[in-house]
Design a protein around this motif. Sequence first.
Motif, short mmCIF file in Angstrom:
data_model
loop_
_atom_site.label_atom_id
_atom_site.label_comp_id
_atom_site.label_asym_id
_atom_site.label_seq_id
_atom_site.Cartn_x
_atom_site.Cartn_y
_atom_site.Cartn_z
N ASP A 16 0.83 -1.21 0.00
CA ASP A 16 0.00 0.00 0.00
C ASP A 16 0.87 1.27 0.00
N LYS A 17 2.12 1.12 -0.39
CA LYS A 17 3.03 2.28 -0.40
C LYS A 17 3.20 2.81 -1.82
N GLN A 18 3.25 4.13 -1.90
CA GLN A 18 3.39 4.80 -3.19
C GLN A 18 4.85 5.19 -3.41
N TYR A 19 5.36 4.93 -4.58
CA TYR A 19 6.75 5.30 -4.91
C TYR A 19 6.78 6.23 -6.12
N HIS A 20 7.63 7.25 -6.02
CA HIS A 20 7.76 8.23 -7.10
C HIS A 20 9.21 8.24 -7.59
N VAL A 21 9.37 8.07 -8.88
CA VAL A 21 10.71 8.17 -9.46
C VAL A 21 10.77 9.51 -10.18
N VAL A 22 11.37 10.49 -9.53
CA VAL A 22 11.47 11.84 -10.09
C VAL A 22 12.84 11.96 -10.74
N VAL A 23 12.83 12.22 -12.03
CA VAL A 23 14.11 12.30 -12.76
C VAL A 23 14.26 13.70 -13.35
N HIS A 24 15.40 14.32 -13.09
CA HIS A 24 15.75 15.55 -13.78
C HIS A 24 16.97 15.25 -14.63
N SER A 25 16.73 15.12 -15.93
CA SER A 25 17.80 14.78 -16.85
C SER A 25 18.39 16.03 -17.45
N LEU A 26 19.68 16.24 -17.22
CA LEU A 26 20.36 17.38 -17.85
C LEU A 26 21.18 16.80 -19.01
N GLY A 27 20.55 15.95 -19.78
CA GLY A 27 21.22 15.29 -20.91
C GLY A 27 20.26 14.28 -21.54
N ASP A 47 12.77 -1.26 -13.24
CA ASP A 47 13.82 -1.98 -12.51
C ASP A 47 13.97 -1.47 -11.08
N ILE A 48 13.70 -0.18 -10.88
CA ILE A 48 13.70 0.35 -9.50
C ILE A 48 12.60 -0.34 -8.69
N GLU A 49 11.47 -0.57 -9.35
CA GLU A 49 10.37 -1.27 -8.67
C GLU A 49 10.80 -2.67 -8.23
N LYS A 50 11.60 -3.35 -9.07
CA LYS A 50 12.09 -4.70 -8.69
C LYS A 50 12.96 -4.61 -7.43
N ILE A 51 13.77 -3.57 -7.35
CA ILE A 51 14.63 -3.40 -6.17
C ILE A 51 13.77 -3.15 -4.93
N VAL A 52 12.78 -2.30 -5.09
CA VAL A 52 11.89 -1.99 -3.95
C VAL A 52 11.18 -3.26 -3.48
N ARG A 53 10.68 -4.04 -4.43
CA ARG A 53 9.97 -5.29 -4.06
C ARG A 53 10.92 -6.24 -3.32
N THR A 54 12.14 -6.36 -3.79
CA THR A 54 13.08 -7.30 -3.18
C THR A 54 13.49 -6.84 -1.78
N GLU A 55 13.72 -5.55 -1.61
CA GLU A 55 14.15 -5.06 -0.29
C GLU A 55 13.01 -5.08 0.73
N GLY A 60 10.18 -6.37 5.34
CA GLY A 60 8.78 -6.10 5.69
C GLY A 60 8.43 -4.69 5.24
N ALA A 61 7.16 -4.34 5.38
CA ALA A 61 6.70 -3.05 4.85
C ALA A 61 7.45 -1.89 5.51
N PRO A 62 7.91 -0.94 4.71
CA PRO A 62 8.61 0.22 5.29
C PRO A 62 7.63 1.15 5.99
N GLU A 63 8.18 1.98 6.87
CA GLU A 63 7.32 2.82 7.70
C GLU A 63 7.13 4.21 7.07
N PHE A 64 6.48 4.24 5.94
CA PHE A 64 6.09 5.52 5.33
C PHE A 64 4.93 5.25 4.39
N ASP A 65 4.23 6.30 3.99
CA ASP A 65 3.16 6.14 3.01
C ASP A 65 3.69 6.25 1.59
N SER A 66 4.68 7.14 1.43
CA SER A 66 5.24 7.28 0.09
C SER A 66 6.73 7.62 0.19
N TYR A 67 7.41 7.33 -0.89
CA TYR A 67 8.87 7.49 -0.94
C TYR A 67 9.22 8.02 -2.32
#
Length: 530
Positions: free
Chosen positions: A225-236, A248-256, A261-268
Amino acid sequence: MATKSKRLRARAALLCLLLLVISVAALGQDQPLRIKYRLAMSHPNSHLFWVNIEVGLPPDAKLESLDFQMPKWSPGRYAVFDFAKNVQEFNATAPAFCPEATGCGVVVTVPVSRIDDQTWRVAPSGNHSFVVSYKVFANDLSGTFSQLDSRHANVNGGCIFMYVVRHKQDPVSLSINQPKGWRVVNGRTESENQSEWQFPNWDIMTDTPTEIAPDWTEDDFKVGDKQYHVVVHSLGNEGGKRPALARDIEKIVRTETAMWGAPEFDSYTFLIHFAADGHSNDGMEHLTSTQVIESGSLADRGMYEDTLDAVAHEFFHVWNIKRLRPIELGPWDFTRPANTRGLWIGEGITNYYGHLIQRRAGLWDDAKFLSTLSQQITEVENAPGSRLMSAEESSLSAPFIDDAVHAQQTNLANTSVSYYPKGEVLGVVLDLSIRRKTGGRASLDDVMRRMYEEFYLKSPNATYYLRGRGYKNEDFERMATEVAGADMSDFFKRYAIRLLNEPEYLYSPMIGYPLQMPLQLFRSFHSPIL
Ligand SMILES: [Zn+2]
Ligand SMILES: [Zn+2]
């Protein structure tokens, strides 16, 4: 008798008076203040942030002065940078007193003085509210410094916001006034176009880096039930790789999260910069976000993999070092460097898991994982300093070796070893040892989880700063012993502490440990459960 009782009464009265004076003084000093920060950046090309701190005193406060202090360093990077060096034009004003509604709206100058290299003193002179203002020069894109230019504002609070001395624990608010067309985002953003935040204290505010630019992008996903935001600022150039990166970041989050266990925040929020300036490269952990800064374009060869490597490490810090933390890591005294023996655990073991997690998530194969470990072992074994400095001493030397700039020549290249590879190799050996001693029934995962449970989830809050309490290295050793079901003190003494007055430990080879493992165990030790 009468004289004696009179003297006793007089003494009791004096004591009462003294207590009253002390409690009034304490009330005046320590009652929470109303503290509002405002951050403006109307001239981005000047690299100058404008900071206002509005302070409201309790009605009964009789303060002679209040001190405002720039930290000497900020958490996660342990070198001392003296952020006060980039502060300019500090002053304070208060609303003019206007009994007959004449002259209202006029402000008066409040006396200020600089009392040391990091502290400015304001004398409110009877005013119950006043505003401090100053500017900060900022032109470095990193996980520690800040940058304001025509492209963006990237804000790390430690080098921007002064705290009010003795009131770092007070609730604060932050309001950001950005250039037209620029959008603000951080790890505590809850709604679009949000420009104001409330924080329980200054430490949490400065733990919340903020990106402000017209053109960052956002890819979102949910795990549990946690929301994840991938904010990218590309200067290229991104080379079309951003959607895959978020997946792939989502795969890392799922594995960790599967491990902890569930992290202690609503969003990251992952705040990621691709800065094609060739010198910006960093990663910094925070409670509900991370800053990852890659020195190149996402399209560049190897950049995609480097980014995932940084993400796997920084996201592991959500638990290890941010919440499960050495006792010295929060709240901090910013007038002197942090001194902790625990960075080989907080950083080194995180380095190990950063790599292990990429294997578990299927982003790496066995060959990539083992060759990375082999590089770490080689680095430690070939560092002349690894024969002179233990993992604990390396942690204590962080202010000298964690990106510190030295005006004089030093011999650190020969006398020091980094707690990153050293701690990683210790993590590998400890993991393998526990797996061997328990016949594969337990691993370092269990040590980490049980530490998190004992010191973060189940401990009463030791300070205002954060849930739980910090651990000592001895607590970690005790937990490793419990999980292994065997005394691990020799391991810690021999490989992590290596007391200077016990020369027989000075040159202990470390690598004997993994080589004793049955081959089958060694091949499969990256799996969470054998
Ligand atoms: Zn940016
Ligand atoms: Zn780290």
